[in-house]
Design a protein around this motif. Sequence first.
Motif, short mmCIF file in Angstrom:
data_model
loop_
_atom_site.label_atom_id
_atom_site.label_comp_id
_atom_site.label_asym_id
_atom_site.label_seq_id
_atom_site.Cartn_x
_atom_site.Cartn_y
_atom_site.Cartn_z
N GLY A 98 0.52 -0.79 -0.10
CA GLY A 98 0.23 -0.16 0.51
C GLY A 98 1.01 0.98 -0.08
N VAL A 99 1.72 1.31 0.00
CA VAL A 99 2.97 2.79 0.39
C VAL A 99 4.51 2.24 -1.06
CG1 VAL A 99 2.61 3.41 2.46
CG2 VAL A 99 3.57 1.52 2.35
N THR A 100 4.74 2.84 -1.94
CA THR A 100 5.53 2.23 -2.45
C THR A 100 6.87 2.06 -1.07
OG1 THR A 100 4.93 4.45 -3.44
CG2 THR A 100 7.58 3.78 -4.05
N ARG A 101 7.48 2.39 0.27
CA ARG A 101 8.44 2.27 0.54
C ARG A 101 8.80 0.95 1.47
NH1 ARG A 101 5.41 5.36 4.73
NH2 ARG A 101 4.72 4.09 6.08
N ASN A 102 7.27 -0.26 1.07
CA ASN A 102 7.47 -1.20 0.90
C ASN A 102 8.01 -2.00 0.03
OD1 ASN A 102 6.57 -0.87 3.33
ND2 ASN A 102 4.67 -1.45 3.39
N GLN A 103 7.80 -1.35 -1.80
CA GLN A 103 8.39 -2.11 -2.71
C GLN A 103 10.32 -2.12 -2.11
OE1 GLN A 103 8.29 -1.66 -7.40
NE2 GLN A 103 6.87 -1.60 -6.46
N LEU A 104 10.15 -3.20 -2.67
CA LEU A 104 12.02 -4.00 -1.82
C LEU A 104 12.42 -4.10 -3.81
CD1 LEU A 104 10.40 -6.05 0.59
CD2 LEU A 104 11.02 -4.25 1.21
N CYS A 134 13.01 5.83 -3.19
CA CYS A 134 14.21 7.24 -3.13
C CYS A 134 14.43 7.99 -1.94
CB CYS A 134 14.55 8.37 -4.80
SG CYS A 134 15.39 9.24 -4.24
N MET A 135 15.25 8.72 -0.76
CA MET A 135 15.13 8.96 0.28
C MET A 135 14.75 10.34 0.03
SD MET A 135 14.86 7.62 2.62
CE MET A 135 15.72 8.28 3.93
N HIS A 136 15.16 11.04 -1.27
CA HIS A 136 14.63 12.46 -1.81
C HIS A 136 14.06 12.99 -1.84
CE1 HIS A 136 15.36 15.72 -5.14
NE2 HIS A 136 15.62 16.68 -4.14
N LEU A 137 12.54 12.35 -3.21
CA LEU A 137 11.59 13.23 -2.79
C LEU A 137 10.50 11.37 -3.26
CD1 LEU A 137 11.83 16.51 -4.94
CD2 LEU A 137 11.34 15.86 -2.69
N ALA A 179 20.18 10.96 2.38
CA ALA A 179 20.62 9.79 3.17
C ALA A 179 19.69 7.98 2.65
CB ALA A 179 19.58 9.98 4.09
N PRO A 180 20.69 7.49 2.47
CA PRO A 180 20.76 5.95 1.68
C PRO A 180 18.98 5.19 2.46
CG PRO A 180 22.57 5.86 3.43
CD PRO A 180 21.66 6.60 4.06
N ILE A 181 18.81 4.94 1.21
CA ILE A 181 17.88 3.87 0.87
C ILE A 181 17.39 3.13 2.38
CG2 ILE A 181 16.85 3.91 -0.84
CD1 ILE A 181 17.75 2.08 -2.49
N ALA A 182 16.43 2.51 3.03
CA ALA A 182 16.60 1.80 4.06
C ALA A 182 16.62 0.26 3.74
CB ALA A 182 15.59 1.62 4.59
N THR A 198 11.75 -5.41 10.57
CA THR A 198 11.37 -4.24 9.83
C THR A 198 12.88 -3.24 9.15
OG1 THR A 198 10.07 -2.64 10.03
CG2 THR A 198 10.87 -2.17 11.30
N PHE A 199 13.09 -2.62 8.21
CA PHE A 199 13.83 -2.05 8.35
C PHE A 199 14.82 -1.41 8.93
CE2 PHE A 199 10.89 -0.58 4.91
CZ PHE A 199 11.23 -0.72 3.83
N LEU A 200 16.21 -1.43 8.90
CA LEU A 200 16.49 -0.79 10.13
C LEU A 200 17.13 1.04 9.44
CD1 LEU A 200 19.64 -3.90 8.59
CD2 LEU A 200 17.95 -3.32 10.33
N SER A 201 16.69 1.54 9.39
CA SER A 201 17.04 2.82 9.96
C SER A 201 15.65 3.92 8.40
CB SER A 201 18.32 4.01 8.53
OG SER A 201 17.74 2.97 7.03
N LEU A 202 15.07 4.45 9.19
CA LEU A 202 13.96 5.70 8.89
C LEU A 202 14.29 5.36 7.01
CD1 LEU A 202 11.72 6.99 10.21
CD2 LEU A 202 13.13 8.64 9.60
N PRO A 203 12.69 5.03 6.79
CA PRO A 203 13.04 4.99 5.14
C PRO A 203 11.94 6.06 4.68
CG PRO A 203 11.54 3.99 5.79
CD PRO A 203 11.65 4.17 7.59
N TYR A 204 12.02 6.34 4.01
CA TYR A 204 11.70 7.81 3.20
C TYR A 204 9.30 7.78 3.59
CZ TYR A 204 9.88 12.09 0.20
OH TYR A 204 9.24 13.11 -0.34
N ASP A 205 9.19 9.56 3.71
CA ASP A 205 8.10 9.50 3.73
C ASP A 205 7.34 8.64 4.58
OD1 ASP A 205 5.53 10.07 3.24
OD2 ASP A 205 4.79 8.97 1.94
N ILE A 206 7.68 9.05 6.25
CA ILE A 206 7.58 8.67 7.32
C ILE A 206 8.28 9.32 8.55
CG2 ILE A 206 9.07 5.99 7.25
CD1 ILE A 206 6.40 4.72 8.78
#
Length: 221
Positions: A98-104, A134-137, A179-182, A198-206
């Motif tokens: 349901g969110v782009t950050r979960n596409q791996l 991407c961690m930019h936008l 920052a790097p991607i998670a 879960t992700f080891l670092s803060l992903p984008y959009d959260i």
Amino acid sequence: MTKYVRQDPELTRRKFITAAMGTTVGVGAVSLLTIVGAVKPADTLTPEKRLPSKGDVLVYADPAKNGAPVALADIKEGQVVYAFPKGKVNGTDVVKNGVTRNQLIIAKFPPSQLKAPTNLAATDQGIVVYSRQCMHLGCAVEVKPYPSKGLQEAAVCPCHGGVYDLTQGAKVVDGPPPAPIAQLPIKVVGGQVVAQDTFLSLPYDITESEFATQKKELEKA
């Protein structure tokens, strides 16, 4: 003879202006709410939007694969596989798409090529997994060669040129990302790629607070 009262034109004008102003304010308020709502709509945390969690099996993002677990035979050096985590939420199997950050991104390298800041303990058999966002936008990156940095497989953002080195913790090697991607910690279990946390670092959009809250909820589950 019909009687009528002649209205004071000044009073009538005042009533009209007052009514018009009320209507304008009302329309303006609705318009403002619409604009504010469009800028940041309410975001409900549905099961499909939850963070990956321990025990989630990685399944193909390709709709034609119908959510099947990623086959190890498809994870080859030089060939990337895109996936989503699939796990139980409140007792029901859910593909968390349901969110782009979960596409791996699932990538495989000779183990000797994986170097810090990659979390090597979170890889298995040279397989490393990252968020595709991407961690930019927040655009979805594409994995392809990036010769100017000597990379055969780099995560490249098509929107603003951000480039990440997947062999070194997805660190930024070009462009504007901050920052790097998670990275997602995984193990190969019973022929399947399984998330270990879960992700080891803060992903984008959260936000950090949302990330911390969801992680606590995952620990309780």
